[in-house]
Design an enzyme around this catalytic site. Sequence first.
Site, mmCIF file in Angstrom:
data_model
loop_
_atom_site.group_PDB
_atom_site.id
_atom_site.type_symbol
_atom_site.label_atom_id
_atom_site.label_comp_id
_atom_site.label_asym_id
_atom_site.label_seq_id
_atom_site.Cartn_x
_atom_site.Cartn_y
_atom_site.Cartn_z
ATOM 1 N N PRO A 35 10.474 35.985 44.501
ATOM 2 C CA PRO A 35 9.701 36.551 43.409
ATOM 3 C C PRO A 35 8.629 35.609 42.896
ATOM 4 O O PRO A 35 8.916 34.475 42.520
ATOM 5 C CB PRO A 35 10.742 36.811 42.334
ATOM 6 C CG PRO A 35 12.008 36.198 42.807
ATOM 7 C CD PRO A 35 11.751 35.489 44.053
ATOM 8 N N GLU A 36 7.421 36.099 42.867
ATOM 9 C CA GLU A 36 6.308 35.378 42.245
ATOM 10 C C GLU A 36 5.857 36.233 41.056
ATOM 11 O O GLU A 36 6.520 37.214 40.714
ATOM 12 C CB GLU A 36 5.174 35.175 43.258
ATOM 13 C CG GLU A 36 5.638 34.449 44.517
ATOM 14 C CD GLU A 36 4.547 34.257 45.550
ATOM 15 O OE1 GLU A 36 3.373 34.141 45.152
ATOM 16 O OE2 GLU A 36 4.852 34.230 46.750
#
Length: 281
Positions: A2-3
């Site tokens: 996840p960014e």
Amino acid sequence: MPELPEVQTVVATLAPRIVTRRIGRVELLRDDIVHPCGFDLAKALRSKTVQSVSRRGKRIVITLVGDEQFYVHLGMTGRLTIDPPSAQIIKHTHLILHFDGFDVRFRDPRRFGGVWWLGQQSADAGMGPEPLDLRPAELHRRLAKTTRAVKNALLDQRLVAGLGNIYVDEALHAAHIHPLTPADQLSADAVGRLSRAIKATLRRAIRHRGSTLRDYLDADGAAGGFQRLHRVYDRAGHPCHRCNTPIERFVLGGRSTHFCPNCQPADRRPRRRVSRRRTRA
DNA sequence: GTCCATGTTCTTTA
DNA sequence: CTAAAGAACATGGA
């Protein structure tokens, strides 16, 4: 995985479900995901009402009524999902918050993620500015302070918060900047392109609910769609959508790095552009 | 068995 | 001392 866009999507799917709702029972199935180590998270959260859910960098920040807060970092494989209470508890589920009628569960096989109790502290400590409201001049000033490769500099959360391996590669391609360019050697013009590229890439990715390569799902269990629009990430050997040159991959700082050798030249200026944008499907 | 993975932090090196 | 490069962390999938 996840960014910023994935974390933003989790926040967007989680918030409407839990804001103003009260946490009942708390099950901590594995206490070494809690920081500070040894903190009694179950006690701190039991019977508290959620006031807001927000994002800071890659952190999911949950504020309780009374202004105490904590954040969840998803690490590489973490998920924060809404589940029916009857759902089977699958392996690597570390924390369950029981709400009235549903659970919020944190699961993270690799355990690079975790939960950090902040109390009254802010979630800003050690975090660079948010890329979506970062001015080009400020980005330039920050990049000028380091000789590191621009890709490494952009991955540093203290320099700018929220970018990770996918979106750095994508933004550098959109800005026509080679990932190994020393950060302090970028011209004002190049940083201007980079600033626009970062924002445009992140906004598009958010619109498409992030990228799912392997593990990422939002709080409703839905995958993202932006991976289909990647121009370089995970496309080594495939033709560049802009010029048809095969995308190359190399390892930088232990991370795979993808770029177009024609659109992102190491030294020379201009580049060739081919009219055709896409090869046939 | 091997290699690779959307992240961060600690250790080592220069 | 500081900055940058590397290794480590833990698990699963190809």
